[in-house]
Design a protein around this motif. Sequence first.
Motif, short mmCIF file in Angstrom:
data_model
loop_
_atom_site.label_atom_id
_atom_site.label_comp_id
_atom_site.label_asym_id
_atom_site.label_seq_id
_atom_site.Cartn_x
_atom_site.Cartn_y
_atom_site.Cartn_z
N GLY A 61 5.89 -1.56 8.57
CA GLY A 61 6.53 -2.35 7.42
C GLY A 61 5.68 -3.14 6.62
O GLY A 61 5.44 -2.83 5.24
N GLY A 62 5.09 -3.97 7.11
CA GLY A 62 4.23 -5.07 6.30
C GLY A 62 5.19 -5.98 5.16
O GLY A 62 4.45 -5.75 3.92
N ASP A 63 6.15 -6.45 5.53
CA ASP A 63 6.81 -7.27 4.58
C ASP A 63 7.20 -6.55 3.36
O ASP A 63 7.19 -6.99 2.18
N ARG A 64 7.92 -5.51 3.35
CA ARG A 64 8.84 -4.92 2.51
C ARG A 64 9.95 -4.11 2.58
O ARG A 64 10.31 -3.93 3.95
N ASN A 65 10.93 -4.54 1.75
CA ASN A 65 12.42 -4.04 2.02
C ASN A 65 12.27 -2.58 1.69
O ASN A 65 11.91 -2.13 0.38
N LEU A 66 12.54 -1.65 2.45
CA LEU A 66 12.28 -0.39 1.95
C LEU A 66 13.55 0.20 0.98
O LEU A 66 14.83 0.01 1.31
N LYS A 67 12.96 0.96 0.19
CA LYS A 67 13.99 1.32 -0.91
C LYS A 67 14.20 2.76 -1.35
O LYS A 67 15.23 3.37 -1.48
N TYR A 68 13.15 3.62 -1.14
CA TYR A 68 13.00 5.01 -1.54
C TYR A 68 12.76 5.68 -0.10
O TYR A 68 12.27 5.39 0.82
N TYR A 69 13.26 6.97 -0.23
CA TYR A 69 13.02 7.95 0.92
C TYR A 69 11.57 7.71 1.49
O TYR A 69 11.47 7.90 2.70
N ASP A 70 10.62 8.03 0.44
CA ASP A 70 9.33 8.10 1.11
C ASP A 70 8.85 6.71 1.78
O ASP A 70 7.86 6.97 2.66
N HIS A 71 9.57 5.52 1.39
CA HIS A 71 8.95 4.37 2.17
C HIS A 71 9.45 4.42 3.67
O HIS A 71 8.77 4.15 4.43
N PHE A 72 10.72 5.20 3.84
CA PHE A 72 11.00 5.32 5.20
C PHE A 72 10.27 6.47 6.09
O PHE A 72 9.61 6.30 7.09
N LYS A 77 0.96 -1.22 0.10
CA LYS A 77 -0.13 -0.03 0.02
C LYS A 77 0.84 1.08 -0.08
O LYS A 77 0.21 2.33 0.03
N TYR A 78 2.09 1.08 0.23
CA TYR A 78 2.99 2.29 0.03
C TYR A 78 4.22 1.75 -1.14
O TYR A 78 4.85 3.01 -1.42
N TYR A 79 4.55 0.63 -1.10
CA TYR A 79 5.46 0.05 -2.12
C TYR A 79 5.18 -1.21 -2.83
O TYR A 79 5.22 -2.26 -2.10
N GLN A 80 4.57 -0.88 -3.99
CA GLN A 80 3.61 -2.10 -4.48
C GLN A 80 4.63 -3.25 -4.62
O GLN A 80 4.59 -4.40 -4.45
N ALA A 81 6.06 -3.04 -5.49
CA ALA A 81 6.74 -3.82 -5.68
C ALA A 81 6.10 -5.23 -6.26
O ALA A 81 5.80 -4.95 -7.65
N HIS A 82 6.25 -6.23 -5.68
CA HIS A 82 5.61 -7.26 -6.27
C HIS A 82 4.21 -7.82 -5.75
O HIS A 82 3.46 -8.62 -6.30
N GLY A 83 3.61 -6.89 -5.06
CA GLY A 83 2.19 -6.80 -4.59
C GLY A 83 1.18 -6.24 -5.51
O GLY A 83 1.31 -6.03 -6.74
#
Length: 430
Positions: A164-175, A125-131
């Motif tokens: 978190g919710g099962d995500r590796n944070l990649k971009y500044y906004d994710h943090f 819901k904040y970093y779609q990645a594979h979701g």
Amino acid sequence: MQLLRVSENKRFLCLEDGSPFFWLGDTAWELFHRLSLEEAERYFQTRARQGFTVSQIVALAEFDGLTQPNYYGRFPLLKNQDGQYDPCLWDDAGPNSYWDHVDAVLDLAEKYGVYVAFVATWGDKYYQAHGVGPVIFTPENAREYGRMLGRRYGGRDNILWVMGGDRNLKYYDHFKVNEALALGIQETEQKRHLITLHPGGGQSSSYYFPHEDWLDFHMIQSGHNFRNLKNYEFIAHDYALTPVKPTLDAEHRYEDHPVDFNPENGYFDTPDVRQAAYWSVFAGGFGVTYGHHSVWRMNREFSAYYPLTWEEALERPGACQARHLKDLVLSYPFFERVPCQELLAGNYPGANYIAATRGGRYALFYVPNGVNLPVRLGTLPGAQVKASWFCPVTGKKTEIGLFPNQGEKVFAPAHRGRDQDIVLILESAD
């Protein structure tokens, strides 16, 4: 139920009155989203009987959690004027809303003495990645969503918060989204509950937020990629950090999960589950989370990828045996326990790696596959030590005898091979 706190030595969790708390968790990620209230009661009743103390559940779920309704046909969020799902517009009108159901599930958990590790949102819901998404969070609305969660649930005693919710944070906004969520919760509930972060596979929350005051303990997801994955190394990494914070593996290899997500590789079985649990706790984890591949998603249909329904999977051997680790650790002074590999006079690579932990007058050794155990005696106080075997399958303890507390000694388990793991217990005899 009492609120959970970080222990005085910063290595463990405890209850408000200072008594020990062993986190024996279960991943029930989709429970709010997929189960009826009657099914949820069956789940909590079973897990409480099996000795579990924590269930990890997601508010905005992974599997189309915004676009597919819960069991009762209700959705968590409304859309804003731009036609986008808005985390600050809860669909909470009328009786039996999505959030009313969450309330009722939390009541059930409390009824059965289970704490809920309340995951604010799945990471897609904040970093779609594979979701499947959609992405709906910004740092601004994440903070307000956190305030809303804090206002509604901050008065409950049997929860703690998970970002978190099962995500590796990649971009500044994710943090910034995760930080804003945590700070928003703290604003409205006055820092009443503990907060952590559930990362993606092969990561720890410490990789992203090693120093932040809002994160109370570290959470690891060692993941589902390999047999004999060295999850004790994740624990050792976090254990050595400053500031000191408790840590645990909150998602290791699930029982009946395809190895590396491919059924052709076979499935993780009960010995895999025990190995990961004992390795991580003896390395310094304050607890551990068990998981079953059909329970976390509340699976209702058979397939090669999900070979059981969630109801069938509730009684799998790994779930039934998990309490023996908790009972063993709680049977000795809790807050003094430390990892102590220097007790070993030798060790083995790979699947046969031995993990050692100790308190002031006791030591525990996890021995996979029944291999010979070379011990360096003389570390515990006293002239003699009493030795016993502890079976992780049955929870039974069998005394071996008394031995001089000096020099080196090899302890040889009676049985060897896969599914013959065992724990050696040494105790000061005088």
